[in-house]
Design an enzyme around this catalytic site. Structure first.
Site, short mmCIF file in Angstrom:
data_model
loop_
_atom_site.label_atom_id
_atom_site.label_comp_id
_atom_site.label_asym_id
_atom_site.label_seq_id
_atom_site.Cartn_x
_atom_site.Cartn_y
_atom_site.Cartn_z
N HIS A 1 -6.38 11.03 3.04
CA HIS A 1 -6.30 10.64 1.75
C HIS A 1 -5.28 9.92 1.34
CE1 HIS A 1 -6.95 11.47 -2.73
NE2 HIS A 1 -5.91 12.25 -2.66
N TRP B 1 -7.60 16.63 2.94
CA TRP B 1 -6.94 15.45 2.66
C TRP B 1 -6.42 14.83 4.07
CZ3 TRP B 1 -3.42 17.19 -1.80
CH2 TRP B 1 -4.18 16.89 -3.04
N SER C 1 -3.90 7.93 -6.53
CA SER C 1 -5.16 9.10 -6.83
C SER C 1 -4.76 9.09 -8.75
CB SER C 1 -4.69 10.27 -6.47
OG SER C 1 -5.82 10.95 -6.95
N TRP D 1 0.34 13.33 -8.45
CA TRP D 1 0.97 14.55 -8.70
C TRP D 1 1.43 15.61 -7.53
CZ3 TRP D 1 2.27 17.03 -13.48
CH2 TRP D 1 1.51 16.22 -14.68
#
Length: 274
Positions: A242, A152, A94, A29
């Site tokens: 991340h 992140w 993710s 997202w």
């Protein structure tokens, strides 16, 4: 740039090479297909790679209305149809993993394998659920997003990773971040990702690559799951962010290709759909 249409909504995607299977790159997202910019070139030297922009993201059209995981699944299916690919291997960042799972449910063995990148595959910790709630609060979302960005990126020293987070993901405003938080919160209201994977019948070979979190228990719990479910593999990469596809594209691509071609004599641009 190739274009798919999902109920007349324009969905833009890149398509490198030809043949099947294709690695279908699904961004998280609030990020664009550029999240795969480095890994697509690493994989695309020998394999077909497709990367899309979700509706309301990047160069795809915005529906001007609420959308969630169901609509993202429709976007991915429209790209699969438009590209005329036979079999696909979703590579999901993710929470796009929820989309990858649903593609397997709907397309069955046309989805030959799943690759998941830096996903919370077990029960979401309470602090993560608190973050999702804060992202839906107009008074707190911006500060919360800033905290996420700092976590992140962590101590990653690669400028392009920081630019991706601060400039690209940072270009999206409250409406999209709140929408993302609602969709993710809803998804975790049922099975965890590992539980959902275990319910797939037949099982789908799955690889989880991650760099965060570094806590040994997080890796150990997945290794325990893998021992009970040999179709599941997990590997922790030596990254600081991340975003392993951006930070460590060659290592990430090598792990994906090794996993995708295991037990096969040939997987490449000239291969035929199974």
């Amino acid at each position: 740039m190739p274009t798919a249409y999902c109920r007349e909504l324009r969905i833009q995607f890149n398509d490198l090479s030809r043949g099947s299977p294709a690695f279908l790159c699904l961004p998280g997202w609030c990020e664009n297909k550029s999240a795969f910019g480095r890994i697509t070139h690493a994989i695309g030297r020998s394999q077909r790679v497709i990367a899309l922009d979700w509706r309301g993201h990047g160069k795809s059209a915005s529906p001007g209305s609420e959308f969630g995981l169901e609509e993202l699944v429709d976007d991915a299916l429209s790209v699969i149809r438009a590209s005329s690919v036979g079999t696909v291997i979703p590579v999901a960042i993710s929470h796009a993993g929820w989309v990858a799972l649903e593609l397997r449910r709907r397309l069955a063995e046309r989805v030959t394998r799943l690759v998941l990148l830096d996903w919370i595959v077990g029960p979401p910790p309470p602090e993560f659920l608190a973050v999702l709630a804060a992202l839906q609060d107009r008074e707190r979302w911006l500060e919360t997003r800033g905290e996420l960005f700092r976590m992140w990126i962590a101590d990653c020293e690669k400028p392009h990773v920081a630019r991706h987070v601060r400039e690209e993901m940072g270009s999206y405003g409250y409406e999209l971040w709140a929408r993302a938080a609602r969709a993710i919160e809803s998804a975790y209201g049922g099975d965890t990702p590992l539980e959902a994977l275990a319910r797939l019948a037949p099982p789908c070979p799955t690889l989880h690559l991650f760099s965060q979190p570094r806590a040994p228990a997080y890796l150990a719990s997945q290794q325990d799951f893998a021992r009970l479910n040999p179709w599941f593999k997990v590997q922790r990469l030596d990254g600081r962010s991340h975003f392993p596809a951006l930070e460590l594209p060659e290592a990430c691509a090598a792990a994906i290709l090794e996993f995708a071609t295991a037990g096969q004599r040939r997987v490449g641009p000239l291969a035929r759909p199974g």
